[in-house]
Design an enzyme around this catalytic site. Sequence first.
Site, PDB file in Angstrom:
ATOM      1  N   ASP A 180      21.550  41.057 -57.105  1.00 35.23           N
ATOM      2  CA  ASP A 180      20.813  40.977 -58.360  1.00 35.23           C
ATOM      3  C   ASP A 180      21.730  40.659 -59.538  1.00 35.23           C
ATOM      4  OD1 ASP A 180      22.091  43.438 -58.156  1.00 35.23           O
ATOM      5  OD2 ASP A 180      20.344  44.655 -58.656  1.00 35.23           O
ATOM      6  N   ASP A 191      28.326  42.771 -62.064  1.00 32.64           N
ATOM      7  CA  ASP A 191      28.678  43.649 -63.185  1.00 32.64           C
ATOM      8  C   ASP A 191      30.190  43.859 -63.144  1.00 32.64           C
ATOM      9  OD1 ASP A 191      28.554  45.471 -65.273  1.00 32.64           O
ATOM     10  OD2 ASP A 191      27.795  47.105 -64.065  1.00 32.64           O
ATOM     11  N   LYS A 211      26.792  39.622 -65.908  1.00 32.98           N
ATOM     12  CA  LYS A 211      26.968  40.386 -67.141  1.00 32.98           C
ATOM     13  C   LYS A 211      28.261  39.984 -67.830  1.00 32.98           C
ATOM     14  CE  LYS A 211      24.863  44.800 -67.120  1.00 32.98           C
ATOM     15  NZ  LYS A 211      24.940  46.276 -67.040  1.00 32.98           N
ATOM     16  N   PHE A 227      22.280  47.568 -70.239  1.00 39.79           N
ATOM     17  CA  PHE A 227      21.682  48.043 -68.997  1.00 39.79           C
ATOM     18  C   PHE A 227      20.262  47.506 -68.881  1.00 39.79           C
ATOM     19  CE2 PHE A 227      19.789  50.908 -65.925  1.00 39.79           C
ATOM     20  CZ  PHE A 227      20.759  50.835 -64.936  1.00 39.79           C
ATOM     21  N   ASP A 269      17.037  48.536 -61.056  1.00 35.15           N
ATOM     22  CA  ASP A 269      16.448  49.853 -61.263  1.00 35.15           C
ATOM     23  C   ASP A 269      17.243  50.729 -62.212  1.00 35.15           C
ATOM     24  OD1 ASP A 269      18.686  50.191 -59.368  1.00 35.15           O
ATOM     25  OD2 ASP A 269      17.986  52.270 -59.259  1.00 35.15           O
TER      26      ASP A 269
HETATM   27  P1  IMP Z   1      29.070  45.796 -59.501  1.00 35.75           P
HETATM   28  O1  IMP Z   1      29.541  46.202 -58.141  1.00 35.75           O
HETATM   29  O2  IMP Z   1      29.648  46.617 -60.596  1.00 35.75           O
HETATM   30  O3  IMP Z   1      29.198  44.302 -59.767  1.00 35.75           O
HETATM   31  O4  IMP Z   1      27.567  46.196 -59.628  1.00 35.75           O
HETATM   32  C1  IMP Z   1      26.629  45.664 -58.863  1.00 35.75           C
HETATM   33  C2  IMP Z   1      25.464  46.623 -58.715  1.00 35.75           C
HETATM   34  O5  IMP Z   1      25.326  47.565 -59.778  1.00 35.75           O
HETATM   35  C3  IMP Z   1      24.262  45.760 -58.742  1.00 35.75           C
HETATM   36  O6  IMP Z   1      23.927  45.359 -57.433  1.00 35.75           O
HETATM   37  C4  IMP Z   1      23.216  46.647 -59.365  1.00 35.75           C
HETATM   38  O7  IMP Z   1      22.538  47.335 -58.356  1.00 35.75           O
HETATM   39  C5  IMP Z   1      23.972  47.643 -60.194  1.00 35.75           C
HETATM   40  N1  IMP Z   1      23.893  47.303 -61.647  1.00 35.75           N
HETATM   41  C6  IMP Z   1      24.856  46.785 -62.429  1.00 35.75           C
HETATM   42  N2  IMP Z   1      24.424  46.608 -63.691  1.00 35.75           N
HETATM   43  C7  IMP Z   1      23.129  47.004 -63.697  1.00 35.75           C
HETATM   44  C8  IMP Z   1      22.102  47.062 -64.724  1.00 35.75           C
HETATM   45  O8  IMP Z   1      22.272  46.670 -65.890  1.00 35.75           O
HETATM   46  N3  IMP Z   1      20.895  47.558 -64.340  1.00 35.75           N
HETATM   47  C9  IMP Z   1      20.635  47.980 -63.067  1.00 35.75           C
HETATM   48  N4  IMP Z   1      21.547  47.938 -62.083  1.00 35.75           N
HETATM   49  C10 IMP Z   1      22.792  47.460 -62.399  1.00 35.75           C
HETATM   50 MG    MG Z   2      22.466  46.685 -56.317  1.00 32.28          MG
END
Ligand code: IMP
Ligand code: MG
Length: 180
Positions: A93, A96, A124, A145, A152
Amino acid sequence: MRVLLSEDELNQGVSRLADEIDQHYEGRPLTVIAIMTGSLVLFADLIRRLSMPQRVGVIRASSYRGGTTSCDLQVDAGMMIDVTGRDVLLVDDIFDTGKTLERTSEMMKEFGAASVQTAVLLHKQREHLVQVRPNFVAFQIPDEFVVGYGLDYLDMYRNLPYLAVLDPAEIEATAAEVEL
Ligand code: IMP
Ligand code: MG
């Protein structure tokens, strides 16, 4: 709740994403893996727009946030299909911190994938904690967020057809509501 991307905008973004992926693979067979649970809605829309022959699988990743900040990443590959010698596209999705796509990409290589590319709905704009970047991105968004279209907060809001920013009061209210 402030709408960041409408249902129409999301639709157009997913179509653009599918076109880019189609152009890259030029009809070659693809194994498409959903990173659950956040990519659920995107995944269903995306695979129906891709033109190549596809095998479809899922893997589960959770950052055990229990809130709006990421912490320890857990990956469950119990439902994975065989990707040995396959071209793999991982679908998530949002990019981040980048840890989820970094870790799951490494796992696909360990499982013997011939190639691994990544596609996300959202990228992001923030400092990322990893070197890898997603290969296909539908939208750049500010560091806020967001929920809806699969994303979610405490497993709520995934069903919203649009993408919205939760304000601090809504975050608090949701947390209170979810607590049984
Ligand atoms: P990362 O591993 O930090 O890149 O984060 C990835 C996961 O964190 C995504 O698959 C999302 O499930 C969750 N995530 C990151 N940012 C958001 C947000 O703004 N809203 C909801 N879920 C998020
Ligand atoms: Mg996720």
